[in-house]
Scaffold this motif. Structure first.
Motif, PDB file in Angstrom:
ATOM      1  N   THR A 143       0.679  -1.203   0.103  1.00  0.00           N
ATOM      2  CA  THR A 143      -0.006  -0.020  -0.093  1.00  0.00           C
ATOM      3  C   THR A 143       0.659   1.219  -0.142  1.00  0.00           C
ATOM      4  OG1 THR A 143      -0.006   0.053   2.606  1.00  0.00           O
ATOM      5  CG2 THR A 143      -2.020  -1.012   1.219  1.00  0.00           C
ATOM      6  N   GLU A 144       2.032   1.112   0.594  1.00  0.00           N
ATOM      7  CA  GLU A 144       2.752   2.367   0.657  1.00  0.00           C
ATOM      8  C   GLU A 144       3.446   2.724  -0.676  1.00  0.00           C
ATOM      9  OE1 GLU A 144       4.785   2.801   4.116  1.00  0.00           O
ATOM     10  OE2 GLU A 144       6.247   4.004   3.615  1.00  0.00           O
ATOM     11  N   PRO A 145       3.234   3.817  -1.429  1.00  0.00           N
ATOM     12  CA  PRO A 145       3.792   4.349  -2.636  1.00  0.00           C
ATOM     13  C   PRO A 145       5.428   4.308  -2.631  1.00  0.00           C
ATOM     14  CG  PRO A 145       2.146   5.785  -2.121  1.00  0.00           C
ATOM     15  CD  PRO A 145       2.233   4.864  -1.010  1.00  0.00           C
ATOM     16  N   GLY A 146       6.055   3.845  -3.375  1.00  0.00           N
ATOM     17  CA  GLY A 146       7.712   3.980  -3.387  1.00  0.00           C
ATOM     18  C   GLY A 146       8.188   2.894  -2.314  1.00  0.00           C
ATOM     19  N   ALA A 147       7.478   2.179  -1.544  1.00  0.00           N
ATOM     20  CA  ALA A 147       8.064   1.144  -0.630  1.00  0.00           C
ATOM     21  C   ALA A 147       9.158   0.139  -1.202  1.00  0.00           C
ATOM     22  CB  ALA A 147       7.045   0.102  -0.009  1.00  0.00           C
ATOM     23  N   VAL A 148      10.306   0.144  -0.940  1.00  0.00           N
ATOM     24  CA  VAL A 148      11.383  -0.653  -1.373  1.00  0.00           C
ATOM     25  C   VAL A 148      12.154  -1.287  -0.342  1.00  0.00           C
ATOM     26  CG1 VAL A 148      11.908   1.057  -3.456  1.00  0.00           C
ATOM     27  CG2 VAL A 148      13.060   1.143  -1.101  1.00  0.00           C
ATOM     28  N   VAL A 149      12.940  -2.310  -0.576  1.00  0.00           N
ATOM     29  CA  VAL A 149      13.660  -3.176   0.473  1.00  0.00           C
ATOM     30  C   VAL A 149      15.046  -3.387  -0.245  1.00  0.00           C
ATOM     31  CG1 VAL A 149      14.026  -5.667   1.455  1.00  0.00           C
ATOM     32  CG2 VAL A 149      11.503  -4.367   1.027  1.00  0.00           C
ATOM     33  N   LEU A 150      15.851  -3.173   0.733  1.00  0.00           N
ATOM     34  CA  LEU A 150      17.517  -3.389   0.154  1.00  0.00           C
ATOM     35  C   LEU A 150      18.202  -4.478   1.133  1.00  0.00           C
ATOM     36  CD1 LEU A 150      18.602   0.518   0.050  1.00  0.00           C
ATOM     37  CD2 LEU A 150      18.810  -1.206  -2.099  1.00  0.00           C
ATOM     38  N   SER A 151      19.217  -4.745   0.485  1.00  0.00           N
ATOM     39  CA  SER A 151      20.125  -5.544   1.807  1.00  0.00           C
ATOM     40  C   SER A 151      20.649  -4.817   2.764  1.00  0.00           C
ATOM     41  CB  SER A 151      21.262  -6.188   0.839  1.00  0.00           C
ATOM     42  OG  SER A 151      22.005  -5.410   0.494  1.00  0.00           O
ATOM     43  N   ALA A 152      20.820  -5.251   4.012  1.00  0.00           N
ATOM     44  CA  ALA A 152      21.311  -4.160   5.091  1.00  0.00           C
ATOM     45  C   ALA A 152      22.624  -3.678   4.650  1.00  0.00           C
ATOM     46  CB  ALA A 152      21.436  -5.258   6.125  1.00  0.00           C
ATOM     47  N   ALA A 153      23.441  -4.486   3.989  1.00  0.00           N
ATOM     48  CA  ALA A 153      24.730  -3.886   3.696  1.00  0.00           C
ATOM     49  C   ALA A 153      24.844  -2.741   2.758  1.00  0.00           C
ATOM     50  CB  ALA A 153      25.714  -5.235   3.013  1.00  0.00           C
ATOM     51  N   THR A 154      23.858  -2.971   1.657  1.00  0.00           N
ATOM     52  CA  THR A 154      23.763  -1.765   0.784  1.00  0.00           C
ATOM     53  C   THR A 154      22.996  -0.476   1.567  1.00  0.00           C
ATOM     54  OG1 THR A 154      23.305  -3.440  -0.954  1.00  0.00           O
ATOM     55  CG2 THR A 154      22.910  -1.179  -1.677  1.00  0.00           C
TER      56      THR A 154
END
Lengths: 438, 221
Positions: A143-154
């Motif tokens: 539901t959240e626009p622009g929601a993204v997930v990254l690796s912790a290191a990045t």
């Protein structure tokens, strides 16, 4: 070699330090350059493989289209029809490139439910684990626009904490993104990927209603029949590839680039070799009188030649050792330039760790150990070079064939492998068709 | 015993053939010291090279202790030379990167001796020429006379049957030349070594048992 002849040889070299240094520097630079290039390309290749492994997950095949991608209605059609009987799992993917700050990354739009289903066995493939953990995570993901997930290191490298808002540039257009989660137990393959929901990726990439590809996994049954069924469902402009074959073809795009690098490094080695040759020839010329005396005293041609070749060998070994050390150090610096070029010209890789190949032919085995379906001690061979050889089974004295691209023979080291039931005859760790008999 | 029969050797210079030796004959008894004299360019050094097997004769034979050197192949000549012939040169020709003792030991090592035994024998050879105390000096720190004595020790350390000396006193002053020659002849006579000395020095010729003059490619008594 006689002690006095050896002493005479060593002292001659030490009495001409500039000559000695020139020869050693030449060879060190030559070997160092070739090792550095090998380290850099091997590391980039390794990063690419990890990245593919992260994004492809457990997929055995991929459906790809032309530049316009795949109509997403095909995905819905395949799912509904496959549910009727074909032992297939599908997961849609939308991929593209984004820039975060100065860093180019691969945008991966996934359907987390489909990705988990594709992975089966609880294995996380393209699905970013934190985003799918718990209802709140899923709510934000969808539901959240622009929601993204990254690796912790990045995320750490980019200075982003959870809930940070930041800009991403997609096709020259700046978009606003929110980091809703970090993948903490991810391998290095996740470092170049920015995960988001598939709809969000379509929006950012201007590809509404289109998919970049559909990942496929066979969930059992006869693969031949399922493959035939699947091919029959595909429009003429779409293709079905084995995942690994696709990966190999993708990385093969960099062949010209890496060949050029290797050619240049070989040139450096050639120059180094000529420097050694020059230094040894000069040393022989300097000692013509001494060599004449040795011959008069009764030294044979072979004994004199042994002195000269011994000097060349010592210079070669010392220069090569220094060259390897220099090459590893240079490779760490060069890997940034090589991966940047690969990023700019071919695909996105992020290299966090340097792979030092044991030789130009066989690099060390740094792949993860095979998961449960393969035998516990089996390893993946690293035989991804252009030709293949018979290799000795070190533990059992048996011989096995390693394929140019891994197949069932990946279990050669510890035992026999079976790829029965595998759709492409391949036997991969994690593949449901793979079994190794120790 | 050294027997030279009809030895011939020529060299080509441009289009001209220069006949250096033209049927040279000589016969030396065991332990005899013979001086070979002659004008510069008369072929004295060539004669030594042919006797030692460094060079190969066009015609004729060289026989040393019953073995025909000219009939041997290059490797056999080299092995024969290292075991049976000693050399002393005008310019000493010591190896500059080895010390005094190592220069002498080199010949022993070429003949298969190793370790302490070789070291003891080389030190004994140096003691024979009065240079035991300079065993570990660098050769370029020695005087000309001392260097020539080291060369004599090197030439005799493996007890060869034949010693070839090419102008051994040519680079030394008169007094030093006399001392060096005395050492050389005393050692070779004591051991029964056959000696061929190429020389321009009349004093050397006087000390030899016999003098042969090399003229027009032949040896004359």
């Amino acid at each position: 070699m006689m002690p006095t002849l050896r002493a005479a040889s060593v002292r001659h070299l030490l009495r001409h330090p500039a000559q000695l240094a020139l020869a050693l520097i030449g060879l060190t630079l030559g070997v160092g350059t070739i090792v550095a290039v090998d380290v850099a390309t091997a590391s980039s290749q390794r990063a690419f493989e990890l990245s593919l492994q992260a994004v492809n997950g457990a997929a055995t095949h991929q459906i790809t289209g032309g530049p316009r991608g795949i109509d997403e209605r095909l995905y819905a059609q395949l799912r509904t029809q496959a549910a009727a009987g074909a032992p297939l799992r599908f997961a849609p993917l939308v991929t593209g490139y984004v820039t975060v700050g100065e860093r180019t990354m691969q945008l991966v739009g996934v359907d987390p439910f489909a990705a988990v289903e594709l992975a089966d066995e609880g294995r996380v493939g393209a699905a970013p684990a934190p985003a799918t953990d718990g209802v709140e995570g899923l709510r934000r993901w969808f539901t959240e626009p622009g929601a993204v997930v990254l690796s912790a290191a990045t995320a750490q490298q980019l200075g982003l904490a959870v809930n940070s808002r930041f800009d991403v540039t997609v096709g020259g257009v700046r978009q606003r993104a929110t980091l809703i989660g970090r993948i903490t137990d991810a391998g290095a393959g996740f470092d170049a990927a920015l995960f988001t929901d598939i709809a969000q990726a379509q929006e950012w990439l201007g590809a509404a209603g289109r998919l970049s590809r559909i990942d496929v996994r066979f969930a059992g049954g006869a693969p031949g029949a399922a493959l035939a069924w699947l091919r029959a469902q595909l429009p003429a402009d779409l293709e079905l590839h084995a995942t690994r074959a696709q990966a190999r073809e993708t990385f093969a795009m960099t062949d010209a680039f890496t060949t050029n690098l290797k050619a240049m490094s070989l040139l450096a080695l050639l120059v180094g070799t000529f420097l050694i040759y020059g230094a040894v020839s000069f040393a022989v010329l300097q000692r013509r009188a001494t060599i004449a005396v040795l011959r008069a005293l009764g030294a044979t041609r072979g004994e004199v030649l042994a002195v000269v070749l011994g000097e060349a060998a010592v210079l070669g070994v010392v220069g090569a050792l220094c060259g390897v050390l220099l090459g590893v150090a240079l490779g760490r610096g060069l890997v940034g330039l090589v991966s940047q070029t690969i990023n700019d010209l071919y695909f996105v890789v992020t290299v966090n760790e340097v792979t030092v190949p044991v030789s130009g032919v066989v690099a060390p085995d740094r792949r993860p150990r095979s998961p449960r379906r393969c035998c516990r001690r089996s390893r993946w061979p690293r035989a991804h070079r252009s030709w293949d050889w018979r290799v000795r089974c070190s533990k059992r004295g048996r011989y096995g064939w390693r394929e140019p691209w891994p197949s069932s023979a990946h279990c050669w080291r510890w035992g026999r492998a079976s790829s029965r039931g595998s759709p492409d005859g391949a036997c991969w760790p994690g593949s449901p068709h793979c079994s190794c008999c120790c | 015993m050294l027997i030279v029969r009809s030895l011939s050797r020529s060299f080509r210079e441009g289009g001209r053939v220069h006949q250096v030796l033209d049927g040279a004959d000589a016969q030396l008894r065991c332990g005899e010291t013979v001086a070979v004299t002659g004008r510069s360019g008369s072929g004295k050094s060539t004669l030594l090279n042919l006797i030692s097997g460094i060079d190969r004769a066009e015609r004729g034979t060289v026989e040393i202790d019953g073995r025909d050197v000219t009939a041997m192949g290059e490797p056999a000549r080299t092995l024969f030379r290292r075991a049976h012939i000693g050399f002393v040169y005008q310019f000493f020709n010591l190896i500059p990167t080895l010390d005094v003792e190592e220069n002498v030991r080199l010949v022993l090592e070429l003949n298969g001796a190793r370790g302490a035994q070789a070291r003891e024998r080389s030190l004994a050879a140096l003691a024979d020429v009065g240079l035991r105390e300079r065993a570990h000096s660098a050769v370029d720190q020695l005087s000309g006379g001392e260097q020539q004595r080291v060369a004599i020790a090197r030439a005799l350390v493996h007890r060869p049957g034949l010693l070839l000396a090419d102008e051994p006193t040519g680079n030394l002053d008169e007094q030093t030349a006399g001392e060096v020659l005395a050492v050389l002849l005393s050692l070779t006579r004591a051991r029964g070594t056959t000696v061929v000395i190429v020389t321009h020095d009349v004093a050397v010729s006087r000390l030899a048992d016999r003098v042969l003059e090399l003229r027009e490619g032949r040896l004359h008594s």
